[in-house]
Design an enzyme around this catalytic site. Structure first.
Site, PDB file in Angstrom:
ATOM      1  N   GLU A 423      22.824  29.528  67.182  1.00 50.05           N
ATOM      2  CA  GLU A 423      24.074  28.798  67.385  1.00 50.05           C
ATOM      3  C   GLU A 423      25.183  29.708  67.901  1.00 50.05           C
ATOM      4  O   GLU A 423      26.313  29.663  67.426  1.00 50.05           O
ATOM      5  CB  GLU A 423      24.507  28.130  66.077  1.00 50.05           C
ATOM      6  CG  GLU A 423      23.497  27.111  65.587  1.00 50.05           C
ATOM      7  CD  GLU A 423      23.969  26.311  64.376  1.00 50.05           C
ATOM      8  OE1 GLU A 423      25.055  26.592  63.843  1.00 50.05           O
ATOM      9  OE2 GLU A 423      23.244  25.382  63.986  1.00 50.05           O
ATOM     10  N   GLU A 499      16.044  24.441  63.557  1.00 48.92           N
ATOM     11  CA  GLU A 499      16.699  24.351  62.245  1.00 48.92           C
ATOM     12  C   GLU A 499      16.875  22.871  61.943  1.00 48.92           C
ATOM     13  O   GLU A 499      17.402  22.133  62.780  1.00 48.92           O
ATOM     14  CB  GLU A 499      18.039  25.077  62.291  1.00 48.92           C
ATOM     15  CG  GLU A 499      18.569  25.433  60.925  1.00 48.92           C
ATOM     16  CD  GLU A 499      19.825  26.292  61.024  1.00 48.92           C
ATOM     17  OE1 GLU A 499      19.759  27.380  61.637  1.00 48.92           O
ATOM     18  OE2 GLU A 499      20.855  25.865  60.497  1.00 48.92           O
TER      19      GLU A 499
HETATM   20  C1  GAL Z   1      23.528  25.862  60.736  1.00 46.51           C
HETATM   21  C2  GAL Z   1      23.510  27.388  60.772  1.00 46.51           C
HETATM   22  C3  GAL Z   1      23.044  27.968  59.466  1.00 46.51           C
HETATM   23  C4  GAL Z   1      23.752  27.297  58.333  1.00 46.51           C
HETATM   24  C5  GAL Z   1      23.483  25.821  58.387  1.00 46.51           C
HETATM   25  C6  GAL Z   1      24.067  25.052  57.244  1.00 46.51           C
HETATM   26  O1  GAL Z   1      24.324  25.320  61.691  1.00 46.51           O
HETATM   27  O2  GAL Z   1      22.692  27.847  61.798  1.00 46.51           O
HETATM   28  O3  GAL Z   1      23.293  29.341  59.442  1.00 46.51           O
HETATM   29  O4  GAL Z   1      25.092  27.564  58.450  1.00 46.51           O
HETATM   30  O5  GAL Z   1      24.024  25.332  59.572  1.00 46.51           O
HETATM   31  O6  GAL Z   1      23.868  23.683  57.433  1.00 46.51           O
END
Ligand code: GAL
Length: 807
Positions: A423, A499
């Site tokens: 991100e 993710e």
């Molecule tokens: C994502 C990020 C992670 C964490 C997660 C929490 O956007 O890559 O590091 O922050 O959100 O939902």
């Protein structure tokens, strides 16, 4: 007896052979540590006798205390869609990681001759390590997560040597708990100047079939008139192939060694070979290095997806931060092994090291235990997420940081993909596209065998700019609504859920009414374990399951996260006390939350899953609607409350939840027993589970995760502590304060109850139960013997237990 002696002799010989050519010494014990500034501490004759004696790996911040003021960040978290800054208290765990620290250690490298050299290697140091030997600066490395090494030969003295390491952590340098100090191992390697280069071995398997594999071994060396012998052995130590060559291309040997009928590495069959590479000069052995590797092939293809050894499969992955809960970031092999055991039982087959270089111990365990690995590098490139993040070093360091990651880890068969970033705000604009290309090119140059991804959250932007199109593997973080469009627009022909989910829950906490909600907050700063709460940018597990199951071009997912971690207490980032995450499928103590069984029910294809929630101790809720959910691998089941049927539920396609969970929404609470009976596809009852209302807490019960420990001073037993009533029924709401005592050849290391709002310190031998449970970590000494643990609590029958520590 003879066999034993023979093995011993072989061992002795191989140690001797190694000892002649190279020695590896881990610097573990008797370090001196000081937290704070000191202008003189780099000097050889500095008096550090008053400093604390510690062993390394060491995390100076995990001993706390928790403090709301530490690294309080007045920020708007852009990635989370925030526009107005608010006070973020527990963002980095509220533990004292900020500031400077010194580590000092004396060491001896006796009888060094002029043909030898000494390397000093670090697997990571948090952060900005500056390294001094005998008062002289050897070098430095900014990024706290990376591996680095120095040749210290010219800095050594013949009498004794002093190593001093200075570390410094800025506030606002992280979005999670980074830990502090020499948290990974430090080693000395003594070897000949003419030898195999450190990290100079690169093994790949460019051709793999059932009958034959080509093992390509590239070996960089220093030396004239040298020859190389590489011998490959199977997991039992039998030699299966070898090759000798004297042809050096510049400074590199290249061997292609056939292995007949190779035993292929996979998560289900983590078979490892060993390559022993011997360097000779005029028939004299001058160096020897051992590399473990696996034979396997990977492919990422349009319209087919990902395949391992020719078999298409989808990643059943989880993201992990590097902290190990109650022991912080100090790396510990048994803590890592326990995590992987828990994940294996859940059916996980892949790990993503979010958002930085993994520990070598974790990679070794993934090789051995069978997990594929997505090795990530950065959370920031040139544009900032946090004021003092990696963007400060990006321009100067990114190349060497990537090269170090690749060279240090590329022989691990578990790694099947690289990630150059998570991100990164550089997803916007043309500069970012160039950066993505530049980093991907570095990966390709150093390791042409694995593809590169980036976890993208600005998918709309990256579809327009070309950023997503240029990646080997387009990774989407969340954004389930954009998968279809991204698949259409991107040329790769597949999409990875790099993710997913970010569903939030607290173990053993259930909230009413039971409803789907985004960024839901409660007065107790907990989240509901009905698993219907998520973040404004994220979604529920079931939404990902739909994509995984229905879209052949989705190649798998990495759930945020396998375990809770210190810091990032969303949705309570601006509430105190709250200092660790709620995202974990398992809590900070490693205890499974209900969600564990939801994932297990689809990922563990070897064993059935049948799990009921919530607990059934709802005094005061008599007659009120108290839904019952069942997470199960069976398609249908019947629920009974005190023997009365609540009807049969069948998985169906009405909503994503109906498709993956069995839910009885209208159950009225009455104390007693809830029972679920599961049916096979023909409607026969095949399995059942019960939950009982418990009486008052009566007795403590201990359940260790291992039967014995290794007397190596590091091994850990994780003992789950719970409380039961007079009839042995677990008390799911007990919150008694307990005390721990360890005697014999072990010590108390830490405890954790998984409560994100608890400010009790892990290393103190007392803690409150959280919803009936906590976990104690008991550590072996280096002596063989019995270790006794006693756990007591006011008004409770105490429990004790003895575990053996063996060689
Ligand atoms: C994502 C990020 C992670 C964490 C997660 C929490 O956007 O890559 O590091 O922050 O959100 O939902």
């Amino acid at each position: 007896m003879y066999l034993k002696r023979a093995i011993f002799l072989v061992l002795l010989i191989s140690i001797n052979v190694l000892a002649q050519t190279r020695k590896v010494i881990e610097l573990k014990q008797d370090w001196k540590f000081y937290k704070g500034q000191n202008e003189e501490a780099f000097k050889k004759d500095f008096n550090d006798s008053k400093w604390q004696t510690v062993s390394v790996p060491h995390d100076w911040a995990i001993y706390g205390p928790f403090n709301k003021e530490i690294d309080k960040q007045m920020v708007a978290i852009e990635q989370n869609g925030e526009k107005i800054p608010t006070e973020k208290t527990g963002r980095t765990g509220a533990l004292p990681y900020i500031g400077e620290g010194w580590y000092r250690k004396t060491f001896n490298v006796s009888n060094l001759n002029k043909n030898q050299k000494v390397l000093l290697t670090f697997d990571g140091a948090m952060s900005q390590p500056k390294v001094f030997v005998n008062g002289k600066k050897v070098g430095e490395w900014n990024y706290g997560y990376n591996y680095f090494y120095f040749d210290v030969t010219d800095f050594l003295d013949s009498d004794y040597n002093v190593l001093a390491v200075h570390l410094a952590n800025f506030g606002e340098s992280s979005r999670w708990y980074p830990g502090a100090g020499l948290y990974r191992k430090v080693r000395l390697i003594v070897k000949n100047k003419e030898s195999i280069n450190h990290l100079g071995t690169y093994i790949t398997t460019p051709m793999v079939s059932k009958d034959l594999a080509k093992v390509n071994v590239k070996t960089e060396v220093i030396g004239n008139n040298v020859q190389l012998l590489t011998t490959i052995s199977d997991a039992q130590g039998n030699e299966v192939a070898s090759n000798k060559t004297a042809t050096v291309f510049n400074n590199e040997f290249e061997q292609n060694i056939p292995v007949i009928n190779p035993n292929l590495w996979s998560p289900e069959n983590p078979y490892l070979y060993t390559a022993v590479t011997k360097l000779y000069k005029n028939d004299e052995l001058i160096d020897e290095s051992i590399t473990r590797f696996g034979i396997r092939s990977i492919a990422y293809e349009a319209n087919k997806g990902f395949s391992l050894n020719g078999n298409v499969r989808k990643f059943k992955g989880v993201c992990l931060h590097h902290d190990l809960g109650p022991i912080g970031t100090a790396i510990n092999r048994s803590a890592l092994r326990r995590q992987l055991r828990i994940l294996k039982d859940m059916g996980v087959d892949a790990i993503r090291s979010s958002h930085n270089m993994p520990s070598l111990e974790q990679l070794e365990l993934c090789d051995e235990m069978g997990f594929m690995y997505l090795a990530e590098s950065f959370d920031e490139w040139a544009r900032a997420k946090v004021k003092n993040g990696y963007h400060l070093y990006f321009e100067t360091d990114v190349e060497k940081d990537l090269v170090s990651l690749i060279h240090t880890t590329r022989n691990h068969p578990c790694i099947v993909m690289w990630s150059s970033g998570n991100e990164v705000p550089d997803q916007y604009g043309t500069e970012g596209v160039k950066r993505a290309k530049r980093l991907q090119d570095i990966f390709h140059r150093e390791d042409p065998t694995r593809p590169v991804t980036v976890g993208m959250d600005r998918v709309d932007q990256t579809m327009k700019s070309g950023f997503g199109a240029l990646l080997d593997v387009p990774g989407l973080n969340y954004r389930v609504h954009l998968y279809e469009e991204a698949f259409e627009k991107f040329p790769q022909g597949f999409i990875l859920g790099s993710e997913t989910a970010s569903t939030v829950s607290s173990r053993g906490v259930y909230k009413f009414p039971v409803e789907k909600a985004s960024m839901k907050q409660y007065d107790d700063f907990q989240c509901s374990s009905y698993d219907l709460e998520y973040c404004s940018w994220s979604n529920l597990p079931d939404d990902d399951f739909v994509l995984q199951d229905d879209k052949p071009w989705v190649i798998g997912e990495f759930v945020w996260t396998g375990f809770d971690y210190l810091g990032e207490p969303t949705p309570y980032d601006d509430k105190w006390p709250s200092r660790s995450s709620y995202f974990g499928i398992n809590d900070l103590a490693g205890l499974p939350k209900d969600r564990f069984y939801l994932y297990r029910s689809r990922w563990n294809t070897k064993e059935e899953t049948l799990h009921i929630l919530p607990h059934w101790n709802w005094e005061g809720r008599e007659g009120e609607t108290t839904p019952v959910f069942v997470y199960t691998s069976y398609n249908s089941a019947e629920l009974f409350v005190n023997g009365k049927s609540m009807g049969i539920q069948k998985k169906n396609n009405e909503t994503p939840q109906n498709r993956y969970r069995l839910m009885w929404m209208d159950v009225k609470y009455e104390p007693g027993t809830i029972k679920v009976v599961a049916f096979d596809n023909e409607g026969n009852p095949v399995d059942k589970k019960e939950t009982h209302t418990s009486g008052k807490p009566y007795k403590i019960v201990l359940d260790p995760d291992v039967k014995q420990l290794k007397a190596n001073g590091e091994d850990l037993a994780f003992v789950t502590v719970s409380v039961v009533d007079k009839n042995g029924v677990p008390c799911p709401t007990a919150n008694n304060q307990l005390k721990f005592k360890v005697k014999g050849e072990g010590s108390y290391r830490a405890a954790c109850n998984g409560d994100a709002t608890s400010l009790q310190m892990f290393h103190l031998p007392t803690m409150k139960l959280f919803n009936g449970k906590l976990v104690i970590l008991v550590q072996s000494t280096t002596e063989v013997g019995d270790i006794h643990l006693k756990v007591s609590g006011k008004g409770l029958k105490a429990a004790d237990f003895t575990i053996k520590s063996v060689l």
